[in-house]
Design a protein around this motif. Structure first.
Motif, PDB file in Angstrom:
ATOM      1  N   ARG A 104       9.778-108.394  80.374  1.00 32.34           N
ATOM      2  CA  ARG A 104       8.953-107.342  79.659  1.00 32.34           C
ATOM      3  C   ARG A 104       7.700-107.315  78.606  1.00 32.34           C
ATOM      4  N   SER A 105       7.636-108.166  77.669  1.00 29.26           N
ATOM      5  CA  SER A 105       6.905-108.785  76.957  1.00 29.26           C
ATOM      6  C   SER A 105       6.678-109.593  76.584  1.00 29.26           C
ATOM      7  N   GLU A 106       5.673-110.230  75.958  1.00 34.91           N
ATOM      8  CA  GLU A 106       5.035-111.504  75.827  1.00 34.91           C
ATOM      9  C   GLU A 106       6.017-112.261  74.650  1.00 34.91           C
ATOM     10  N   THR A 107       6.578-111.473  74.141  1.00 39.81           N
ATOM     11  CA  THR A 107       7.576-111.806  72.881  1.00 39.81           C
ATOM     12  C   THR A 107       9.127-112.346  73.270  1.00 39.81           C
ATOM     13  N   LYS A 108       9.990-110.809  74.241  1.00 44.05           N
ATOM     14  CA  LYS A 108      10.422-111.526  75.153  1.00 44.05           C
ATOM     15  C   LYS A 108      10.974-112.516  75.549  1.00 44.05           C
ATOM     16  N   LEU A 109       8.880-112.790  76.741  1.00 46.12           N
ATOM     17  CA  LEU A 109       8.799-113.521  77.532  1.00 46.12           C
ATOM     18  C   LEU A 109       9.767-115.538  76.490  1.00 46.12           C
ATOM     19  N   ARG A 110       8.492-115.438  74.813  1.00 46.84           N
ATOM     20  CA  ARG A 110       8.461-116.462  74.493  1.00 46.84           C
ATOM     21  C   ARG A 110      10.006-116.851  74.006  1.00 46.84           C
ATOM     22  N   GLY A 111      10.958-115.927  73.658  1.00 44.00           N
ATOM     23  CA  GLY A 111      12.136-115.968  73.065  1.00 44.00           C
ATOM     24  C   GLY A 111      13.273-116.248  73.738  1.00 44.00           C
ATOM     25  N   ALA A 112      12.911-116.124  74.786  1.00 42.33           N
ATOM     26  CA  ALA A 112      13.999-116.388  75.960  1.00 42.33           C
ATOM     27  C   ALA A 112      13.970-117.560  76.619  1.00 42.33           C
ATOM     28  N   VAL A 113      12.653-118.027  76.808  1.00 43.30           N
ATOM     29  CA  VAL A 113      12.321-119.376  77.084  1.00 43.30           C
ATOM     30  C   VAL A 113      12.935-120.562  76.302  1.00 43.30           C
ATOM     31  N   ASP A 114      12.471-120.004  74.571  1.00 41.33           N
ATOM     32  CA  ASP A 114      12.788-121.031  73.357  1.00 41.33           C
ATOM     33  C   ASP A 114      14.879-121.136  73.407  1.00 41.33           C
ATOM     34  N   GLU A 115      15.804-120.315  73.344  1.00 43.98           N
ATOM     35  CA  GLU A 115      16.646-120.112  74.153  1.00 43.98           C
ATOM     36  C   GLU A 115      17.255-121.009  74.396  1.00 43.98           C
ATOM     37  N   ILE A 116      16.753-120.812  76.136  1.00 45.20           N
ATOM     38  CA  ILE A 116      16.887-122.131  76.906  1.00 45.20           C
ATOM     39  C   ILE A 116      16.715-123.160  76.603  1.00 45.20           C
ATOM     40  N   ALA A 117      15.622-123.379  75.772  1.00 39.44           N
ATOM     41  CA  ALA A 117      15.324-124.602  75.964  1.00 39.44           C
ATOM     42  C   ALA A 117      15.894-125.023  74.525  1.00 39.44           C
ATOM     43  N   GLY A 118      16.321-124.256  73.573  1.00 46.55           N
ATOM     44  CA  GLY A 118      17.251-124.872  72.900  1.00 46.55           C
ATOM     45  C   GLY A 118      18.931-124.852  73.240  1.00 46.55           C
ATOM     46  N   ARG A 119      19.430-124.520  74.236  1.00 48.33           N
ATOM     47  CA  ARG A 119      20.593-125.096  75.391  1.00 48.33           C
ATOM     48  C   ARG A 119      20.737-125.970  75.550  1.00 48.33           C
ATOM     49  N   ILE A 120      19.417-126.142  76.639  1.00 49.89           N
ATOM     50  CA  ILE A 120      19.374-127.580  77.608  1.00 49.89           C
ATOM     51  C   ILE A 120      19.403-128.906  76.476  1.00 49.89           C
TER      52      ILE A 120
ATOM     53  N   ILE B 119      12.941-132.314  81.131  1.00 51.47           N
ATOM     54  CA  ILE B 119      13.483-130.630  81.974  1.00 51.47           C
ATOM     55  C   ILE B 119      11.720-130.505  81.233  1.00 51.47           C
ATOM     56  N   LEU B 120      10.600-129.072  82.149  1.00 50.41           N
ATOM     57  CA  LEU B 120       9.489-129.004  82.172  1.00 50.41           C
ATOM     58  C   LEU B 120       9.504-127.226  82.254  1.00 50.41           C
ATOM     59  N   ILE B 121       9.494-126.289  81.677  1.00 49.70           N
ATOM     60  CA  ILE B 121       9.850-125.621  81.889  1.00 49.70           C
ATOM     61  C   ILE B 121       7.811-124.811  81.782  1.00 49.70           C
ATOM     62  N   ALA B 122       7.797-123.320  82.274  1.00 52.56           N
ATOM     63  CA  ALA B 122       6.544-123.560  82.818  1.00 52.56           C
ATOM     64  C   ALA B 122       6.518-121.569  82.192  1.00 52.56           C
ATOM     65  N   GLU B 123       5.909-121.570  81.230  1.00 52.04           N
ATOM     66  CA  GLU B 123       6.276-120.348  80.151  1.00 52.04           C
ATOM     67  C   GLU B 123       4.603-119.409  80.527  1.00 52.04           C
ATOM     68  N   ILE B 124       4.432-118.447  81.690  1.00 52.81           N
ATOM     69  CA  ILE B 124       3.667-117.774  82.231  1.00 52.81           C
ATOM     70  C   ILE B 124       3.150-116.205  81.885  1.00 52.81           C
ATOM     71  N   ASN B 125       2.246-115.871  80.909  1.00 51.28           N
ATOM     72  CA  ASN B 125       1.829-114.718  81.140  1.00 51.28           C
ATOM     73  C   ASN B 125       0.386-114.990  80.814  1.00 51.28           C
ATOM     74  N   GLY B 126      -0.140-115.031  82.129  1.00 49.44           N
ATOM     75  CA  GLY B 126      -1.476-114.431  82.932  1.00 49.44           C
ATOM     76  C   GLY B 126      -1.438-115.126  83.909  1.00 49.44           C
ATOM     77  N   ARG B 127      -2.579-115.471  85.022  1.00 52.04           N
ATOM     78  CA  ARG B 127      -3.677-116.046  85.797  1.00 52.04           C
ATOM     79  C   ARG B 127      -2.693-117.103  85.699  1.00 52.04           C
ATOM     80  N   ALA B 128      -1.839-117.123  87.384  1.00 51.79           N
ATOM     81  CA  ALA B 128      -1.909-118.779  87.077  1.00 51.79           C
ATOM     82  C   ALA B 128      -2.009-119.210  88.588  1.00 51.79           C
ATOM     83  N   THR B 129      -3.469-119.281  89.177  1.00 51.15           N
ATOM     84  CA  THR B 129      -4.200-119.646  90.327  1.00 51.15           C
ATOM     85  C   THR B 129      -4.779-121.173  90.715  1.00 51.15           C
ATOM     86  N   GLY B 130      -4.323-120.824  91.984  1.00 49.02           N
ATOM     87  CA  GLY B 130      -5.000-122.662  92.390  1.00 49.02           C
ATOM     88  C   GLY B 130      -3.797-123.826  91.930  1.00 49.02           C
ATOM     89  N   SER B 131      -4.724-124.345  91.286  1.00 44.30           N
ATOM     90  CA  SER B 131      -4.318-125.551  90.521  1.00 44.30           C
ATOM     91  C   SER B 131      -2.906-125.128  89.567  1.00 44.30           C
TER      92      SER B 131
END
Length: 320
Positions: A234-250, A149-161
Protein backbone atom coordinates in the motif's frame (compact mmCIF):
# COMPACT_ATOMS: atom_id res chain seq x y z
CA UNK A 1 35.53 12.31 30.00
CA UNK A 2 36.12 14.52 26.97
CA UNK A 3 33.37 14.31 24.33
CA UNK A 4 35.78 12.99 21.69
CA UNK A 5 37.07 10.18 23.88
CA UNK A 6 33.54 9.39 25.06
CA UNK A 7 32.34 9.02 21.46
CA UNK A 8 35.35 6.89 20.60
CA UNK A 9 34.66 4.52 23.48
CA UNK A 10 30.96 4.29 22.60
CA UNK A 11 31.82 3.52 18.98
CA UNK A 12 34.28 0.79 20.01
CA UNK A 13 31.72 -0.75 22.39
CA UNK A 14 29.01 -0.74 19.71
CA UNK A 15 31.38 -2.47 17.31
CA UNK A 16 32.31 -5.06 19.92
CA UNK A 17 28.66 -5.78 20.75
CA UNK A 18 27.89 -6.06 17.05
CA UNK A 19 30.64 -8.62 16.56
CA UNK A 20 29.48 -10.58 19.62
CA UNK A 21 25.96 -10.73 18.19
CA UNK A 22 27.34 -11.89 14.83
CA UNK A 23 26.27 -8.74 12.96
CA UNK A 24 28.53 -6.47 10.90
CA UNK A 25 29.01 -2.89 12.13
CA UNK A 26 27.97 -1.52 8.74
CA UNK A 27 25.43 -3.02 6.38
CA UNK A 28 27.01 -1.69 3.19
CA UNK A 29 30.29 -2.96 1.81
CA UNK A 30 33.30 -0.68 1.48
CA UNK A 31 35.01 -2.71 -1.25
CA UNK A 32 34.15 -2.07 -4.88
CA UNK A 33 32.52 -5.00 -6.65
CA UNK A 34 32.92 -5.40 -10.43
CA UNK A 35 29.22 -4.87 -11.15
CA UNK A 36 28.71 -1.77 -9.02
CA UNK A 37 27.55 1.27 -10.98
CA UNK A 38 27.53 5.02 -10.45
CA UNK A 39 26.28 7.93 -12.52
CA UNK A 40 29.70 8.05 -14.18
CA UNK A 41 29.47 4.40 -15.36
CA UNK A 42 28.45 3.92 -18.96
CA UNK A 43 25.51 6.16 -19.84
CA UNK A 44 24.73 6.67 -16.15
CA UNK A 45 21.20 5.22 -16.25
CA UNK A 46 21.99 2.71 -13.48
CA UNK A 47 23.33 3.15 -9.96
CA UNK A 48 23.79 0.29 -7.54
CA UNK A 49 24.01 -0.32 -3.81
CA UNK A 50 25.60 -3.49 -2.48
CA UNK A 51 24.59 -4.86 0.93
CA UNK A 52 24.76 -8.00 3.08
CA UNK A 53 28.44 -8.54 2.27
CA UNK A 54 27.81 -8.23 -1.45
CA UNK A 55 25.06 -10.86 -1.59
CA UNK A 56 22.34 -8.31 -2.47
CA UNK A 57 22.61 -5.74 -5.25
CA UNK A 58 19.98 -3.01 -5.52
CA UNK A 59 19.84 -1.50 -9.03
CA UNK A 60 18.25 1.92 -9.42
CA UNK A 61 17.13 2.81 -12.94
CA UNK A 62 17.11 6.49 -13.88
CA UNK A 63 16.77 7.37 -17.56
CA UNK A 64 14.88 10.68 -17.86
CA UNK A 65 12.37 11.73 -18.87
CA UNK A 66 10.36 8.46 -18.73
CA UNK A 67 12.82 5.57 -18.24
CA UNK A 68 12.45 4.58 -21.89
CA UNK A 69 14.08 1.31 -22.92
CA UNK A 70 16.41 3.16 -25.27
CA UNK A 71 20.01 2.73 -26.45
CA UNK A 72 21.33 4.12 -23.14
CA UNK A 73 19.34 1.83 -20.85
CA UNK A 74 19.81 -1.21 -23.12
CA UNK A 75 23.58 -0.70 -23.17
CA UNK A 76 23.86 -0.12 -19.43
CA UNK A 77 21.71 -3.15 -18.58
CA UNK A 78 23.71 -5.31 -20.97
CA UNK A 79 27.01 -4.19 -19.45
CA UNK A 80 25.77 -4.67 -15.89
CA UNK A 81 24.33 -8.14 -16.41
CA UNK A 82 27.35 -9.25 -18.44
CA UNK A 83 29.52 -8.90 -15.35
CA UNK A 84 27.41 -11.52 -13.56
CA UNK A 85 27.47 -14.26 -16.23
CA UNK A 86 29.34 -17.39 -15.06
CA UNK A 87 32.38 -17.02 -17.34
CA UNK A 88 33.08 -13.54 -15.95
CA UNK A 89 32.96 -14.55 -12.28
CA UNK A 90 35.90 -15.09 -9.96
CA UNK A 91 36.28 -16.77 -6.59
CA UNK A 92 37.17 -13.39 -5.06
CA UNK A 93 33.98 -11.79 -6.40
CA UNK A 94 31.10 -14.28 -6.38
CA UNK A 95 27.87 -13.02 -7.95
CA UNK A 96 25.21 -11.34 -5.82
CA UNK A 97 22.64 -13.89 -4.73
CA UNK A 98 19.83 -11.37 -5.26
CA UNK A 99 19.47 -8.42 -7.62
CA UNK A 100 16.63 -5.91 -7.07
CA UNK A 101 15.50 -3.61 -9.90
CA UNK A 102 13.87 -0.37 -8.73
CA UNK A 103 13.31 3.08 -10.27
CA UNK A 104 14.34 6.59 -9.30
CA UNK A 105 11.22 7.95 -11.05
CA UNK A 106 7.99 7.53 -9.00
CA UNK A 107 5.89 7.57 -12.18
CA UNK A 108 7.89 5.25 -14.42
CA UNK A 109 9.56 1.96 -13.51
CA UNK A 110 10.60 1.07 -17.07
CA UNK A 111 8.96 2.25 -20.27
CA UNK A 112 8.50 0.77 -23.72
CA UNK A 113 11.39 0.67 -26.14
CA UNK A 114 12.33 3.89 -27.84
CA UNK A 115 10.38 4.37 -31.07
CA UNK A 116 13.38 6.15 -32.57
CA UNK A 117 15.35 2.89 -32.60
CA UNK A 118 13.95 2.07 -36.04
CA UNK A 119 15.73 4.80 -37.94
CA UNK A 120 13.25 7.61 -37.44
CA UNK A 121 15.77 10.03 -35.94
CA UNK A 122 19.56 10.30 -36.20
CA UNK A 123 21.98 8.95 -35.03
CA UNK A 124 20.02 5.71 -35.38
CA UNK A 125 20.33 3.52 -38.44
CA UNK A 126 19.48 -0.05 -39.39
CA UNK A 127 22.84 -1.57 -38.43
CA UNK A 128 22.86 0.28 -35.11
CA UNK A 129 19.31 -0.87 -34.37
CA UNK A 130 20.32 -4.47 -35.12
CA UNK A 131 23.31 -4.09 -32.77
CA UNK A 132 21.01 -2.91 -29.98
CA UNK A 133 18.60 -5.76 -30.59
CA UNK A 134 21.54 -8.16 -30.36
CA UNK A 135 22.25 -6.75 -26.90
CA UNK A 136 18.56 -6.95 -26.12
CA UNK A 137 18.51 -10.66 -27.04
CA UNK A 138 21.46 -11.19 -24.72
CA UNK A 139 19.66 -9.37 -21.88
CA UNK A 140 16.63 -11.65 -22.24
CA UNK A 141 18.90 -14.69 -22.17
CA UNK A 142 20.79 -13.47 -19.12
CA UNK A 143 17.59 -12.82 -17.15
CA UNK A 144 16.88 -16.52 -17.54
CA UNK A 145 20.35 -17.94 -16.95
CA UNK A 146 22.10 -15.61 -14.49
CA UNK A 147 23.19 -17.27 -11.22
CA UNK A 148 21.27 -14.59 -9.34
CA UNK A 149 17.66 -14.27 -8.18
CA UNK A 150 16.09 -11.24 -9.89
CA UNK A 151 13.38 -9.20 -8.16
CA UNK A 152 11.36 -6.41 -9.80
CA UNK A 153 10.34 -3.72 -7.27
CA UNK A 154 7.76 -1.72 -9.21
CA UNK A 155 6.07 1.52 -8.22
CA UNK A 156 5.26 3.32 -11.43
CA UNK A 157 4.44 2.47 -15.02
CA UNK A 158 5.94 -0.70 -16.50
CA UNK A 159 4.66 -0.76 -20.07
CA UNK A 160 5.92 -2.35 -23.26
CA UNK A 161 9.53 -3.37 -22.69
CA UNK A 162 9.11 -2.58 -19.00
CA UNK A 163 6.45 -5.26 -18.72
CA UNK A 164 8.50 -7.66 -20.85
CA UNK A 165 11.39 -7.19 -18.41
CA UNK A 166 9.39 -7.58 -15.20
CA UNK A 167 7.59 -10.79 -16.24
CA UNK A 168 10.99 -12.36 -16.88
CA UNK A 169 12.32 -11.55 -13.43
CA UNK A 170 12.09 -14.34 -10.87
CA UNK A 171 9.69 -12.33 -8.70
CA UNK A 172 7.82 -9.02 -8.98
CA UNK A 173 6.29 -6.88 -6.23
CA UNK A 174 4.33 -3.68 -6.78
CA UNK A 175 3.53 -0.46 -4.98
CA UNK A 176 0.36 1.66 -5.19
CA UNK A 177 1.46 3.69 -8.25
CA UNK A 178 2.00 0.62 -10.43
CA UNK A 179 0.42 0.42 -13.87
CA UNK A 180 1.25 -2.51 -16.15
CA UNK A 181 0.36 -3.07 -19.76
CA UNK A 182 1.37 -2.86 -23.41
CA UNK A 183 0.58 -0.14 -26.00
CA UNK A 184 1.92 -1.94 -29.07
CA UNK A 185 -1.27 -3.44 -30.53
CA UNK A 186 -2.93 -0.02 -30.70
CA UNK A 187 -0.42 1.12 -33.32
CA UNK A 188 -0.17 -2.16 -35.20
CA UNK A 189 2.76 -3.62 -33.28
CA UNK A 190 3.33 -6.57 -30.96
CA UNK A 191 4.54 -7.11 -27.41
CA UNK A 192 7.91 -8.86 -27.87
CA UNK A 193 10.92 -10.42 -26.12
CA UNK A 194 8.83 -13.39 -25.03
CA UNK A 195 6.72 -11.06 -22.87
CA UNK A 196 3.39 -12.43 -24.08
CA UNK A 197 4.45 -16.04 -23.62
CA UNK A 198 5.68 -15.35 -20.07
CA UNK A 199 2.49 -13.47 -19.28
CA UNK A 200 0.35 -16.40 -20.49
CA UNK A 201 2.23 -18.59 -18.03
CA UNK A 202 1.46 -16.11 -15.24
CA UNK A 203 -2.19 -15.16 -15.81
CA UNK A 204 -3.49 -17.51 -18.50
CA UNK A 205 -4.27 -17.25 -22.20
CA UNK A 206 -7.61 -15.49 -22.00
CA UNK A 207 -6.57 -12.81 -19.49
CA UNK A 208 -3.43 -12.15 -21.57
CA UNK A 209 -5.61 -11.78 -24.65
CA UNK A 210 -7.86 -9.31 -22.83
CA UNK A 211 -5.07 -6.96 -21.73
CA UNK A 212 -2.87 -7.26 -24.82
CA UNK A 213 -5.56 -7.00 -27.50
CA UNK A 214 -7.31 -4.05 -25.83
CA UNK A 215 -4.04 -2.24 -24.92
CA UNK A 216 -5.47 -1.83 -21.43
CA UNK A 217 -3.56 -1.02 -18.27
CA UNK A 218 -3.86 -2.97 -15.04
CA UNK A 219 -3.47 -1.49 -11.55
CA UNK A 220 -1.28 -2.90 -8.79
CA UNK A 221 -4.02 -4.56 -6.75
CA UNK A 222 -5.66 -6.30 -9.71
CA UNK A 223 -2.25 -7.40 -11.00
CA UNK A 224 -1.53 -9.05 -7.65
CA UNK A 225 -4.96 -10.69 -7.50
CA UNK A 226 -4.56 -12.41 -10.87
CA UNK A 227 -0.87 -13.29 -10.47
CA UNK A 228 0.76 -10.75 -12.81
CA UNK A 229 2.91 -9.79 -9.80
CA UNK A 230 3.53 -11.63 -6.54
CA UNK A 231 2.04 -9.05 -4.17
CA UNK A 232 1.01 -5.41 -3.93
CA UNK A 233 1.94 -3.09 -1.04
CA UNK A 234 0.00 0.00 0.00
CA UNK A 235 2.97 2.36 0.19
CA UNK A 236 6.41 2.76 -1.35
CA UNK A 237 7.96 2.39 2.11
CA UNK A 238 6.19 -0.92 2.76
CA UNK A 239 7.14 -2.14 -0.72
CA UNK A 240 10.82 -1.34 -0.18
CA UNK A 241 10.82 -2.91 3.29
CA UNK A 242 9.11 -6.09 2.12
CA UNK A 243 11.44 -6.55 -0.86
CA UNK A 244 14.51 -5.96 1.32
CA UNK A 245 13.22 -8.53 3.81
CA UNK A 246 12.60 -11.12 1.09
CA UNK A 247 16.00 -10.47 -0.47
CA UNK A 248 17.68 -10.73 2.93
CA UNK A 249 16.03 -14.08 3.63
CA UNK A 250 17.04 -15.47 0.22
CA UNK A 251 20.62 -14.23 0.70
CA UNK A 252 20.96 -16.38 3.85
CA UNK A 253 20.81 -19.59 1.82
CA UNK A 254 23.56 -21.33 -0.22
CA UNK A 255 23.86 -20.09 -3.80
CA UNK A 256 23.91 -23.63 -5.21
CA UNK A 257 20.42 -24.40 -3.96
CA UNK A 258 19.04 -21.03 -5.03
CA UNK A 259 20.34 -21.21 -8.56
CA UNK A 260 19.57 -24.91 -9.00
CA UNK A 261 15.97 -24.16 -8.06
CA UNK A 262 15.88 -21.14 -10.39
CA UNK A 263 17.15 -23.30 -13.27
CA UNK A 264 14.40 -25.87 -12.71
CA UNK A 265 11.70 -23.19 -12.53
CA UNK A 266 13.04 -21.59 -15.70
CA UNK A 267 12.48 -24.82 -17.61
CA UNK A 268 8.90 -23.54 -17.92
CA UNK A 269 9.85 -20.12 -19.35
CA UNK A 270 9.71 -19.16 -23.02
CA UNK A 271 12.56 -20.68 -25.09
CA UNK A 272 15.05 -18.49 -27.06
CA UNK A 273 13.28 -19.40 -30.30
CA UNK A 274 10.24 -17.49 -29.03
CA UNK A 275 12.25 -14.31 -28.61
CA UNK A 276 13.73 -14.69 -32.09
CA UNK A 277 10.25 -15.13 -33.58
CA UNK A 278 9.02 -12.05 -31.71
CA UNK A 279 11.89 -9.90 -32.97
CA UNK A 280 11.39 -11.14 -36.53
CA UNK A 281 7.73 -10.13 -36.32
CA UNK A 282 8.66 -6.69 -34.98
CA UNK A 283 11.10 -6.07 -37.84
CA UNK A 284 8.54 -7.29 -40.40
CA UNK A 285 5.88 -4.92 -39.09
CA UNK A 286 8.31 -2.00 -38.95
CA UNK A 287 9.15 -2.56 -42.61
CA UNK A 288 5.48 -2.34 -43.57
CA UNK A 289 3.64 0.55 -45.15
CA UNK A 290 2.62 1.99 -41.76
CA UNK A 291 5.43 1.36 -39.29
CA UNK A 292 4.10 1.06 -35.70
CA UNK A 293 6.91 3.06 -34.14
CA UNK A 294 6.61 5.95 -36.57
CA UNK A 295 2.89 6.06 -35.78
CA UNK A 296 3.58 5.97 -32.06
CA UNK A 297 6.11 8.82 -32.28
CA UNK A 298 3.49 10.87 -34.13
CA UNK A 299 0.57 10.37 -31.76
CA UNK A 300 2.70 10.65 -28.61
CA UNK A 301 4.30 13.90 -29.74
CA UNK A 302 7.69 12.19 -29.77
CA UNK A 303 7.06 10.17 -26.58
CA UNK A 304 6.31 13.18 -24.39
CA UNK A 305 6.07 12.63 -20.65
CA UNK A 306 2.51 13.98 -20.61
CA UNK A 307 1.40 11.34 -23.12
CA UNK A 308 3.39 8.53 -21.48
CA UNK A 309 1.65 9.16 -18.16
CA UNK A 310 -1.57 7.89 -19.80
CA UNK A 311 -0.13 4.80 -21.50
CA UNK A 312 -1.53 2.30 -22.24
CA UNK A 313 -5.14 3.29 -21.52
CA UNK A 314 -4.98 6.45 -23.62
CA UNK A 315 -4.09 4.46 -26.75
CA UNK A 316 -7.78 4.08 -27.55
CA UNK A 317 -8.04 7.86 -27.94
CA UNK A 318 -6.20 7.78 -31.29
CA UNK A 319 -9.08 5.80 -32.80
CA UNK A 320 -11.97 7.85 -31.33
Amino acid sequence: MYPFHKNLVLFALSGLLSLINGNPVHQHDTRRLPWERTKSTGFGTLTTTSSNNGTILRVLMDNPPTNLYDYKLITDLYDLLSFVVPENLTVSAPPPKVMIFASADPDFWMGHYDGALFGTNPPFNESYTEELFTKNRAIVGMLKSLPTILIAEINGRATGSGNEFLVQCDMAFSGPNTILGAPEVAVGGVHGNGGIQHLVRLIGMQRTAEYMLTSSGIDALTAAEIGWVNRMYRSETKLRGAVDEIAGRIALFPAAGLNGTKAMIREFSAPPSTVEADIATIFRLEAGEKAPDAEYLRISKNQSRHFELGVPDNMVEIWD
